[in-house]
Scaffold this motif. Structure first.
Motif, PDB file in Angstrom:
ATOM      1  N   VAL A  41      -3.391  42.113 -37.443  1.00  0.00           N
ATOM      2  CA  VAL A  41      -3.989  40.819 -37.766  1.00  0.00           C
ATOM      3  C   VAL A  41      -4.432  40.134 -36.486  1.00  0.00           C
ATOM      4  O   VAL A  41      -4.017  40.482 -35.378  1.00  0.00           O
ATOM      5  CB  VAL A  41      -2.980  39.913 -38.519  1.00  0.00           C
ATOM      6  CG1 VAL A  41      -2.574  40.542 -39.824  1.00  0.00           C
ATOM      7  CG2 VAL A  41      -1.767  39.612 -37.636  1.00  0.00           C
ATOM      8  N   SER A 310     -13.109  42.223 -40.261  1.00  0.00           N
ATOM      9  CA  SER A 310     -12.244  41.611 -41.285  1.00  0.00           C
ATOM     10  C   SER A 310     -13.019  41.174 -42.521  1.00  0.00           C
ATOM     11  O   SER A 310     -12.421  40.864 -43.549  1.00  0.00           O
ATOM     12  CB  SER A 310     -11.519  40.398 -40.695  1.00  0.00           C
ATOM     13  OG  SER A 310     -12.445  39.362 -40.392  1.00  0.00           O
ATOM     14  N   VAL A 320     -12.182  37.476 -46.887  1.00  0.00           N
ATOM     15  CA  VAL A 320     -11.239  38.087 -45.948  1.00  0.00           C
ATOM     16  C   VAL A 320      -9.867  38.088 -46.595  1.00  0.00           C
ATOM     17  O   VAL A 320      -9.612  37.350 -47.557  1.00  0.00           O
ATOM     18  CB  VAL A 320     -11.185  37.326 -44.602  1.00  0.00           C
ATOM     19  CG1 VAL A 320     -12.522  37.390 -43.893  1.00  0.00           C
ATOM     20  CG2 VAL A 320     -10.755  35.878 -44.812  1.00  0.00           C
ATOM     21  N   ILE A 356      -5.570  36.715 -40.239  1.00  0.00           N
ATOM     22  CA  ILE A 356      -6.431  37.526 -41.107  1.00  0.00           C
ATOM     23  C   ILE A 356      -6.285  38.993 -40.708  1.00  0.00           C
ATOM     24  O   ILE A 356      -6.069  39.322 -39.538  1.00  0.00           O
ATOM     25  CB  ILE A 356      -7.902  37.084 -41.035  1.00  0.00           C
ATOM     26  CG1 ILE A 356      -8.440  37.209 -39.608  1.00  0.00           C
ATOM     27  CG2 ILE A 356      -8.076  35.685 -41.544  1.00  0.00           C
ATOM     28  CD1 ILE A 356      -9.921  36.957 -39.497  1.00  0.00           C
ATOM     29  N   ILE A 357      -6.384  39.875 -41.702  1.00  0.00           N
ATOM     30  CA  ILE A 357      -6.235  41.313 -41.469  1.00  0.00           C
ATOM     31  C   ILE A 357      -7.547  41.871 -40.923  1.00  0.00           C
ATOM     32  O   ILE A 357      -8.606  41.671 -41.520  1.00  0.00           O
ATOM     33  CB  ILE A 357      -5.844  42.041 -42.754  1.00  0.00           C
ATOM     34  CG1 ILE A 357      -4.529  41.479 -43.301  1.00  0.00           C
ATOM     35  CG2 ILE A 357      -5.713  43.545 -42.513  1.00  0.00           C
ATOM     36  CD1 ILE A 357      -4.110  42.071 -44.643  1.00  0.00           C
ATOM     37  N   ILE A 358      -7.437  42.584 -39.807  1.00  0.00           N
ATOM     38  CA  ILE A 358      -8.628  43.210 -39.226  1.00  0.00           C
ATOM     39  C   ILE A 358      -8.550  44.737 -39.222  1.00  0.00           C
ATOM     40  O   ILE A 358      -9.554  45.412 -39.042  1.00  0.00           O
ATOM     41  CB  ILE A 358      -8.883  42.712 -37.782  1.00  0.00           C
ATOM     42  CG1 ILE A 358      -7.720  43.088 -36.866  1.00  0.00           C
ATOM     43  CG2 ILE A 358      -9.131  41.212 -37.758  1.00  0.00           C
ATOM     44  CD1 ILE A 358      -7.990  42.786 -35.394  1.00  0.00           C
ATOM     45  N   ASP A 359      -7.344  45.274 -39.443  1.00  0.00           N
ATOM     46  CA  ASP A 359      -7.179  46.732 -39.486  1.00  0.00           C
ATOM     47  C   ASP A 359      -6.098  47.061 -40.508  1.00  0.00           C
ATOM     48  O   ASP A 359      -5.050  46.400 -40.551  1.00  0.00           O
ATOM     49  CB  ASP A 359      -6.789  47.265 -38.104  1.00  0.00           C
ATOM     50  CG  ASP A 359      -6.858  48.780 -38.041  1.00  0.00           C
ATOM     51  OD1 ASP A 359      -7.444  49.388 -38.957  1.00  0.00           O
ATOM     52  OD2 ASP A 359      -6.328  49.366 -37.067  1.00  0.00           O
ATOM     53  N   LEU A 361      -7.008  47.443 -43.885  1.00  0.00           N
ATOM     54  CA  LEU A 361      -7.439  46.819 -45.134  1.00  0.00           C
ATOM     55  C   LEU A 361      -7.347  47.771 -46.318  1.00  0.00           C
ATOM     56  O   LEU A 361      -7.087  47.345 -47.454  1.00  0.00           O
ATOM     57  CB  LEU A 361      -8.884  46.315 -44.984  1.00  0.00           C
ATOM     58  CG  LEU A 361      -9.096  45.161 -44.003  1.00  0.00           C
ATOM     59  CD1 LEU A 361     -10.579  44.985 -43.705  1.00  0.00           C
ATOM     60  CD2 LEU A 361      -8.518  43.871 -44.578  1.00  0.00           C
TER      61      LEU A 361
END
Length: 387
Positions: A41, A310, A320, A356-359, A361
């Protein structure tokens, strides 16, 4: 009977044994818990940026002169080498002047003759004027003397104009540089017969300063107004910083400024023509070059930027996945603004401090609990490109 009873008892024991084993295995399976997904995140924060727009531009000389002969004649000399930098007034070509020298001499003689005739006519008019007072000559004679004097005076003016024209044509046999700049190679050779205003002998371009022409699309123009406008604030062209890049590794060190914006959008291309001017003291820029041109505001702005990785999209729009304070995944619809490099500006949907999740997902769904690791990417703060 005893044997059958024994077999039944053994079968019952086996069935009971296997049932017990299966029951134990089911109990074990029910007690196994799925591992918690792990995601990377980033914490939403404010970023300092200078809004910019990038364009492909093409350089143009501020002065581009076609050198042509203004009189006909044989080319005698060339006083430059192609690619030289020449100064205004410097001699470039010489055309055979002898025919024009002859004409000048003829006109000088004609002018002397006309002046002599005028002098005689004027003297006669002056004497006739004195005699007319005594009645020695008639008024008609005075009229004839006056007309003759006026005619010879006009002849003087005509011959003077012819001499001026002849001398001007003679001066055209020496072709001088009209501006300072860099000259092209010669298009004619020594001994060629050149004609007036027909053949281009060479071109001369002014390299300092240099123009860079580019076009902005209607959509970009609208986005630029939204990005650069701040309420009632009016952005002047002098407030914009204009730079160009000669290559991916080399930036041009001289900033420019916008000096022309067209008064209408081209209907055939849907673009607005704009021109910037750049100083070019070292002659690094040459006409016809393609360059990457960047326009930006001098003052930085604070905006919320999130990683482009994201952002997901569905029929309802972009969204997101946010990890809340209970480490559970939430879905947030977001409203995006301009794109900056590999990041998006968020105008609605997330707040500073949220994660927020960026990797990872693909491993999660809304509502489940996750384990998180903070991204190690450096905070984003730069001059970047608007969409």
């Amino acid at each position: 009977m005893t044997f059958s009873l024994l077999r039944f008892s053994q079968a019952s024991l086996c069935l009971l044994f296997f049932t017990s084993i299966i029951g134990c295995e089911d109990a074990k399976i029910q007690k196994v818990k799925a591992p918690t997904p792990h995601v990377v995140v980033e914490t939403v924060s404010q970023s300092s940026i200078k809004p910019q727009m990038e364009f492909i531009g093409r350089t143009e000389a501020t002065e581009d002169v076609s050198i042509r002969a203004q009189v006909e004649g044989t080319l005698l000399k060339r006083h430059f080498t192609g690619g030289d930098d020449v100064n205004k007034g410097e001699l470039l070509f010489e055309i055979d002047p002898r025919p024009y020298v002859t004409i000048v001499e003829q006109q000088k003689a004609s002018l002397i003759h006309a002046k002599s005739a005028f002098k005689i006519a004027k003297n006669r008019w002056e004497r006739g004027t004195k005699l007319s007072k005594t009645g020695a000559i008639s008024e008609m004679d005075i009229d004839e003397l006056t007309a003759q004097m006026n005619q010879t005076q006009a002849d003087v003016a005509i011959n003077q104009a012819a001499l001026d024209t002849a001398e001007l044509n003679l001066s055209y046999t020496r072709i001088l540089a009209p501006i300072s700049g860099r000259i092209s190679r010669s298009q004619v050779s020594i001994g060629d017969l050149v004609t007036a205003n027909n053949l281009e002998l060479a071109t001369l371009v002014q390299l300092d300063p240099v123009w860079v022409n580019f076009q902005i699309a209607e959509k970009q123009l609208t986005n630029a107004r939204q990005s650069f406008a701040d309420g009632a604030q009016t952005i002047q062209t002098d407030d914009l910083t204009v730079t160009i890049q000669l290559s991916e590794q080399l930036d041009y060190d001289q900033p420019g400024k916008i000096d022309f914006i067209d008064n209408r959008v081209d209907q055939s291309t849907g673009t607005l023509a704009i021109r910037a001017v750049f100083p070019n003291p070292n002659k690094l820029l040459l006409p016809g070059q393609y360059t990457n041109l960047t326009i930006g505001l001098p003052d930085a702005e604070s905006v919320i930027l999130i990683s482009q990785a994201s952002v997901q999209e569905e029929q309802q729009g972009r969204f997101v996945l946010v990890v809340n304070e209970h480490n559970k995944v939430e879905k947030r619809m977001v409203k995006l603004g301009a794109r900056y490099d590999v990041r998006w500006e968020v105008t609605e949907g997330v707040k500073v401090g949220e994660k927020i999740i960026i990797d990872g997902l693909q491993k999660v769904r809304v509502g489940i609990e996750v384990e998180t690791t903070e991204s190690t990417d450096k905070p984003f703060s730069a001059s970047v490109e608007t969409k």
